[in-house]
Design a protein around this motif. Structure first.
Motif, PDB file in Angstrom:
ATOM      1  N   LEU A  46      64.069 -92.038  20.891  1.00  0.00           N
ATOM      2  CA  LEU A  46      63.189 -92.466  19.799  1.00  0.00           C
ATOM      3  C   LEU A  46      63.430 -91.633  18.537  1.00  0.00           C
ATOM      4  N   LEU A  47      63.631 -90.334  18.705  1.00  0.00           N
ATOM      5  CA  LEU A  47      63.918 -89.487  17.542  1.00  0.00           C
ATOM      6  C   LEU A  47      65.258 -89.863  16.909  1.00  0.00           C
ATOM      7  N   ALA A  48      66.252 -90.205  17.728  1.00  0.00           N
ATOM      8  CA  ALA A  48      67.546 -90.665  17.202  1.00  0.00           C
ATOM      9  C   ALA A  48      67.365 -91.993  16.471  1.00  0.00           C
ATOM     10  N   PHE A  49      66.535 -92.888  17.032  1.00  0.00           N
ATOM     11  CA  PHE A  49      66.241 -94.157  16.370  1.00  0.00           C
ATOM     12  C   PHE A  49      65.584 -93.906  15.014  1.00  0.00           C
ATOM     13  N   LYS A  50      64.649 -92.957  14.963  1.00  0.00           N
ATOM     14  CA  LYS A  50      63.957 -92.637  13.707  1.00  0.00           C
ATOM     15  C   LYS A  50      64.941 -92.164  12.641  1.00  0.00           C
ATOM     16  N   ARG A  51      65.975 -91.430  13.039  1.00  0.00           N
ATOM     17  CA  ARG A  51      66.969 -90.949  12.071  1.00  0.00           C
ATOM     18  C   ARG A  51      67.740 -92.098  11.417  1.00  0.00           C
ATOM     19  N   GLY A  52      67.727 -93.277  12.042  1.00  0.00           N
ATOM     20  CA  GLY A  52      68.365 -94.452  11.460  1.00  0.00           C
ATOM     21  C   GLY A  52      67.455 -95.214  10.507  1.00  0.00           C
ATOM     22  N   LEU A  53      66.254 -94.684  10.290  1.00  0.00           N
ATOM     23  CA  LEU A  53      65.297 -95.325   9.386  1.00  0.00           C
ATOM     24  C   LEU A  53      65.100 -94.481   8.139  1.00  0.00           C
ATOM     25  N   VAL A  54      64.725 -95.133   7.054  1.00  0.00           N
ATOM     26  CA  VAL A  54      64.338 -94.446   5.832  1.00  0.00           C
ATOM     27  C   VAL A  54      62.820 -94.549   5.757  1.00  0.00           C
ATOM     28  N   ASP A  55      62.151 -93.402   5.883  1.00  0.00           N
ATOM     29  CA  ASP A  55      60.689 -93.351   5.928  1.00  0.00           C
ATOM     30  C   ASP A  55      60.179 -92.510   4.763  1.00  0.00           C
ATOM     31  N   ASP A  56      60.357 -93.023   3.541  1.00  0.00           N
ATOM     32  CA  ASP A  56      59.984 -92.283   2.336  1.00  0.00           C
ATOM     33  C   ASP A  56      58.491 -91.961   2.268  1.00  0.00           C
ATOM     34  N   TYR A  57      57.669 -92.750   2.921  1.00  0.00           N
ATOM     35  CA  TYR A  57      56.223 -92.562   2.849  1.00  0.00           C
ATOM     36  C   TYR A  57      55.669 -91.847   4.078  1.00  0.00           C
ATOM     37  N   ASN A  58      56.556 -91.297   4.906  1.00  0.00           N
ATOM     38  CA  ASN A  58      56.178 -90.514   6.084  1.00  0.00           C
ATOM     39  C   ASN A  58      55.217 -91.267   7.011  1.00  0.00           C
TER      40      ASN A  58
END
Length: 187
Positions: A46-58
């Motif tokens: 899941l953390l690796a998946f998150k690194r593939g996302l842009v989450d500018d608003y946290n």
């Protein structure tokens, strides 16, 4: 007949109690490599998946490797089995995160570590034409898949045919950024 009714009432009360308490089983029946409730291999995926996302608003601030946030079953959009601790649902839809500001660079192949995943909702995450992931067909436990408005590019992978447990599939407007009709991606 009255005795049977009382047994039925007790059974229903017990079943309701199990449901309210989460139906948790004892530690001996759970997978051994668990962090809190979360299985370590799945937390890392899941953390690796998150690194593939842009989450500018946290929006995914609960997704972290900090000690107090180790239990991925408590992360926003993640649902785990009460019996096994396996991740069975991932829902990053507008309804769950509250805003549609997530963007995707790619879907990390580590997602295949979630072999018990039954629900995957990534609708409205803009992947800006990145290649549709071939490995999605390896998630054979999937029952619900929503990739609507995700704007993937490239050919639609035939491996999706491996998802024989699907009961819901939404791919609407998935390829519209590419300015080609969907039929050309399927050929």
């Amino acid at each position: 007949m009255q005795g049977h009714g009382r047994c039925l009432t007790l059974f229903l009360a017990f079943a309701l109690l199990q449901y309210v308490q989460g139906g948790e089983v004892d530690q001996g029946q759970r997978d051994t490599n668990v962090t809190g409730r979360c299985i370590e291999k799945e937390r890392k995926a899941l953390l690796a998946f998150k690194r593939g996302l842009v989450d500018d608003y946290n929006l995914l601030s609960s997704w972290s490797s900090e000690a107090q946030k180790q239990d991925c079953c408590r992360w926003i959009g993640v649902c785990c089995s009460n019996q096994t601790g396996h991740v069975i649902g991932l829902d990053l839809s507008y309804e769950v995160i509250g805003k549609d500001y997530l963007q995707g660079k790619m879907i990390c192949p580590k997602l295949i570590e979630l072999q018990h995943l039954q629900h995957l909702y990534l609708n409205e995450i803009n992947f800006t034409g990145s290649q549709f992931p071939d490995f999605i067909g390896s998630l054979t436990s999937l029952r619900y898949l929503d990739l609507s408005w995700t704007y993937f590019g490239g050919k639609f992978p035939s491996q999706v045919g491996n998802l024989t447990n699907l009961v819901y599939l939404d791919l609407s407007a998935m390829f519209s950024i590419c300015r080609k009709p969907l039929i050309s991606f399927l050929n």
